[in-house]
Scaffold this motif. Structure first.
Motif, short mmCIF file in Angstrom:
data_model
loop_
_atom_site.label_atom_id
_atom_site.label_comp_id
_atom_site.label_asym_id
_atom_site.label_seq_id
_atom_site.Cartn_x
_atom_site.Cartn_y
_atom_site.Cartn_z
N SER A 18 0.83 -1.21 0.00
CA SER A 18 0.00 0.00 0.00
C SER A 18 0.86 1.26 0.00
O SER A 18 0.52 2.24 -0.66
N ILE A 19 1.96 1.22 0.73
CA ILE A 19 2.86 2.37 0.75
C ILE A 19 3.46 2.59 -0.65
O ILE A 19 3.49 3.72 -1.16
N ARG A 22 0.84 3.97 -2.94
CA ARG A 22 0.57 5.37 -2.67
C ARG A 22 1.67 6.23 -3.30
O ARG A 22 1.39 7.24 -3.94
N PHE A 28 -5.00 4.11 -3.28
CA PHE A 28 -5.09 3.24 -2.10
C PHE A 28 -6.34 2.37 -2.20
O PHE A 28 -7.41 2.84 -2.60
N ASN A 125 3.34 2.37 9.82
CA ASN A 125 2.22 2.65 8.91
C ASN A 125 0.88 2.58 9.66
O ASN A 125 0.81 2.11 10.79
N ALA A 162 -0.57 5.11 4.53
CA ALA A 162 -0.72 4.86 3.10
C ALA A 162 -2.14 5.21 2.68
O ALA A 162 -2.39 5.61 1.54
N LYS A 163 -3.07 5.09 3.60
CA LYS A 163 -4.48 5.34 3.27
C LYS A 163 -4.73 6.82 2.96
O LYS A 163 -5.32 7.15 1.94
N GLY A 165 -2.20 9.00 2.74
CA GLY A 165 -1.03 9.51 2.03
C GLY A 165 -0.12 10.34 2.92
O GLY A 165 0.97 10.74 2.50
N VAL A 168 3.92 9.92 3.24
CA VAL A 168 4.55 8.92 2.36
C VAL A 168 5.56 9.57 1.42
O VAL A 168 6.70 9.10 1.30
#
Lengths: 219, 655
Positions: A18-19, A22, A28, A125, A162-163, A165, A168
């Motif tokens: 996910s990271i 992103r 995501f 995270n 990551a969700k 952002g 990141v």
């Protein structure tokens, strides 16, 4: 253009893929398929060199290895971190256990890679799940706990989501700047010599025409 | 985490009473899986209906399920019903789109084929419920989904591309199904309401039919039949339920303690299995998780208890998930057992050695059958010296079997998940059809075919690599430049190989362009060759490892090393758990450790084999049918053949 190899390590479902997504695609998904084996992605960023007279940005290309998190995939890991310039060791701040797994990774990197220039970044995270103003705070790893550890071990340290952002891009930006700094110092210390014989651990795109080669005229 | 565990337990309790009812039926009627299905208790409740013609039976089992599991709220009931609605949309009536169905009728009428005409009729006769539901549910809701409930669109394929391809491919599917019906009729096999569970005996013709695709709604039955699942199930009556009971006990006991590691990882992967498939998704208004997720949990946990040597390995979630779309839970469980032991031995084991062996085999095959692709993959130079001191073994040319090229990090996932998530779904299913009919060598064949098809893309992206490979092999290069360049081009090749298969939306690209071409060399590859390659690579890797250990630690306990290597090798090659499971023992773990120690005893008898294998380990593996470039001493070959024959007999006695 500089090219650096970066590897993501960490326990299963902490959000490694996910990271990366992103950072690379600025997207995501709540549920992302488990990574099997490894995935490879790349993304470029721009670095402004404040110390140089040049007004042009330097382009850095990250080649990113995203890996499977389950313990048994660990035996494949040396293939990813071989010749890596940076490692992002990710844990989930809502899972205490994932921090100790991250610490194992840091130890493995320090023991097996043995490259002093390898940049290791500890990354917590799922910051979006930890809103202290809200009752739904799921935080299990205190920022200080990870931060103290990161300082002891001389690691970069960030908490990100990551969700949303959050943070990141900064992570990759600061890793890029640090790698650029290392690279630049290296080139300065080897001034006059051919760049090709620069330190092993750094990848420079060598077969570009010399006009694009930042090592050909600037120093 | 505690919340998840709680849910797990609920899941079991909900299904328990039903399962117990079901066992009697399933156990007594071993031959007729049909009866077991219609009684429906173990059916994964949300399985799509393209393979489930007797929808009436299915929907009857559903309310029973609901009564059993929760009298608590209406909301839940609603949720479950909404699943039925969705199922209906994915059901057989919509399988080829309405427009297509009418053409199908024309087609069959033209052919004036009695058999198919009947079947079209019976299709309709069977599904009034479905067509009703379909009318209620507007198609727009699901038109972005394919017939299995996956999203048509992904990062690699647009809806437009999908629809354009599907227009033709659905026609192809209809034609193929028609042919299958004729074949079954000719073989005197019953259609059983468009759910046949017996198939013609093996033949070249049947192989061709399988390769051209088994009708989607027959797949569950056909896979089960070709993989000889019923044999397995019959031998292990009731074992699945015992495992579920064990899981139940375990979860109750461990509720407050730290959960077992495998269970924990399974839990994390449940919602990461086909998040794009409607049967695996939980809508926001649903309180309970989808039945499919519950089934998936039970299959995976039961497997981890059944075979602790594998436990749970990420990628098995995709195998089990796909199986659950085509068959009920218990069958999916046994198919998973069969896949992980018969087709992919050792691949999912804790040390993943099996997958490394298979990657070594694949690399040998590429070198042999795709010499034009090999330069993209081959290591450009030897890495750090392995042969320290006076080297007894010369590993030079085979180093890639031990230090696998980076591309194998990608191809490993092809094997671990049998292409699920690697190839688009219809293409994956065609590979699975062949896998169960032709066994594991088809995975290698498919891999080679994909690599072959990717050649143009590789050339486009990296034409100079091939040139460099040849010029550098003359030894005229600067080693540091080389390594940097090598890394870089490895990445580029990796990127191509990683994304290329995801575009292969049309299965016939693989089949018509490669697999069906008789003159394409890789089609000579057969199961025997793969079995021999696997043995060879296993031994080579073990020798290499032993050698490194001996050199590394300066220990010279050669005998111990050989014993160890044998134990590990047997461990890898035996279809272990498959055999353990057949003993109907309550305590599975004891059973397995017992069998493992037996194996060690056996391994002592097999020291001789290692010598054989060493003799066999010529510098280059000799492919049976093509001897170009192979340095092979014929007298040794003959000697070895005789020794192997003898060993084969000995092994039979042993086993």
């Amino acid at each position: 253009m500089f090219q650096f190899k970066l590897v993501l390590l960490g326990d299963s479902s902490v959000g490694k893929s996910s990271i990366v997504h992103r950072f690379v695609k600025d997207s995501f998904d709540d549920f992302r398929e488990s990574t099997i084996g490894a995935a490879f992605l790349s993304q470029t960023i721009k670095i402004r060199d404040t110390s140089s007279d040049s007004t042009e940005d330097t382009v850095i290309k990250f080649e990113i290895w995203d890996t499977a998190g389950q313990e048994r995939y660990k035996s494949l890991a040396p293939m990813y971190y071989r010749n890596a310039n940076a490692a992002l060791v990710v844990y989930d701040i809502t899972q205490q256990d994932s921090l100790s797994k991250a610490q194992n990774w840091v130890n493995e990197l320090k023991n097996k890679v043995g490259d002093e220039d390898l940049i290791i970044c500890l990354l917590g995270n799922k910051l979006d799940l930890c809103d202290s103003s809200d009752n739904g705070d799921k935080r299990a790893v205190m920022t200080d706990e990870a931060k103290v550890y990161a300082e002891e071990q001389d690691l970069l340290f960030y908490e990100v989501s990551a969700k949303t952002g959050q943070g990141v891009k900064d992570v990759f930006q600061s890793i890029g700047e640090k790698l650029y700094q290392i690279k630049k110092e290296e080139m300065l210390s080897k001034k006059g010599r051919q760049a090709a014989s620069a330190k092993d651990s750094v990848n420079v795109k060598l077969q570009r025409p010399s006009t694009n080669d930042p090592t050909s005229c600037c120093y | 985490m505690s919340v998840d565990i709680l849910r797990t337990t609920e899941g079991i309790e909900q299904h328990k009473p039903l399962m117990n009812e079901g066992i009697g039926v399933a156990a007594e009627q071993t031959e007729s899986t049909k009866v077991a299905r219609n009684s429906g208790p173990r059916k994964s409740p949300s399985a799509p209906n393209f393979h489930e013609k007797t929808y009436a039976g299915h929907s009857m089992s559903e309310p029973t399920l609901l009564r059993n599991c929760n009298g608590d709220n209406l909301l839940n009931l609603g949720d479950n019903l909404s699943f039925n609605d969705r199922d209906a949309n994915l059901s057989v009536i919509n399988l080829y789109d309405d427009e297509v169905i009418s053409r199908q009728m024309d087609d069959f009428e033209d052919n004036n084929d009695e058999d198919s005409q009947q079947n079209v009729d019976s299709d309709e006769g069977n599904t009034p419920t479905m067509s009703m539901l379909q009318n209620n549910c507007n198609g727009s809701e699901t038109e972005h989904l394919d017939r299995y409930g996956f999203k048509k669109q992904n990062n690699f394929i647009t809806v437009e591309e999908y629809n354009k391809w599907w227009k033709d491919y659905s026609q192809y599917c209809i034609r193929r199904k028609h042919k299958w019906k004729l074949l079954l009729a000719k073989s005197g096999l019953p259609m059983d309401n468009d759910s046949p569970n017996r198939f013609p005996s093996r033949s070249e013709k049947l192989k061709r039919y399988v390769r051209k695709g088994i009708p989607a709604e027959w797949r569950g039955n056909a896979w089960w039949y070709f993989a000889r699942g019923q044999e397995k199930l019959t031998k292990n009556k009731g074992l699945y339920d015992k495992l579920l009971q064990k899981m139940d006990d375990l979860l109750k006991k461990k509720k407050k303690k730290k959960p077992m590691q495998d269970l924990d990882i399974i839990e994390r992967d449940l919602n990461r299995t086909f998040p794009d498939n409607i049967h695996f998704q939980r809508e926001t208004f649903q309180l309970d998780e989808p039945p499919m997720i519950k089934s998936l949990r039970r299959v995976l946990v039961a497997f981890s208890l059944y075979n602790p040597k594998i436990g749970y390995c990420q990628s098995m979630n995709f195998l089990a998930g796909l199986l659950l779309l085509f068959m009920d839970e218990e069958k999916a469980f046994w198919m998973l057992v069969i896949i992980t032991s018969r087709y992919l031995p050792g691949v999912h084991n804790v040390n993943l050695e099996g997958v490394n062996v298979d990657q070594g085999v694949l690399m040998l095959c590429v070198k042999e059958y795709l010499p034009e692709i090999w330069p993209f993959i081959a290591p450009l130079h030897k890495r750090s010296p392995i042969n320290l001191g006076n080297s007894k073994y010369n590993f030079g040319k085979n180093e890639f079997l031990y230090r696998l090229p980076p591309i194998t990090l990608c191809t490993a996932s092809w094997f671990m998940s049998c292409f699920v998530g690697v190839l688009p779904i219809e293409t994956t299913l065609r590979v699975w059809d062949c896998l169960f009919y032709e066994e594991s060598h088809f995975l290698f064949k498919a891999s080679l075919a994909i690599l072959k098809l990717s050649e143009q893309t590789l050339l486009k992206n990296r034409p100079q690599r091939v040139l460099r490979h040849y010029s550098l092999s003359n030894g005229n290069y600067h080693s540091k430049d080389l390594r940097i360049n090598q890394d870089e081009s490895e990445m580029e090749v990796f990127q191509v190989i990683q994304s290329f298969p995801k575009h292969l939306i049309n299965p016939n690209d693989i089949f018509d362009k490669v697999i069906f071409k008789k003159r394409v060399a890789l089609n000579r590859l057969d199961q025997d060759e793969i079995d021999r390659c696997r043995k060879y690579v296993t031994t080579q890797r073990q020798r290499y490892k032993n050698y490194n250990e001996i050199v590394g630690s300066n220990l010279h306990h050669d005998d111990d090393e050989i014993n160890d290597s044998n134990a590990q090798k047997n461990d890898l090659l035996s279809n272990g758990p498959q055999d353990y499971g057949s003993i109907n023992n309550e305590n599975n773990e004891e059973q397995i450790s017992g069998a493992a120690s037996d194996m060690k005893v056996n391994s002592n008898n097999r020291i001789g084999n290692d010598l054989v294998n060493n003799a066999l380990s010529s510098e280059v593996y000799g492919f049976k049918k093509s001897l170009s470039g192979v340095h092979w001493n014929n007298s040794i070959k003959e000697k070895v053949r005789q020794m192997r024959k003898k060993r084969g007999k000995d092994d039979d006695v042993l086993l």
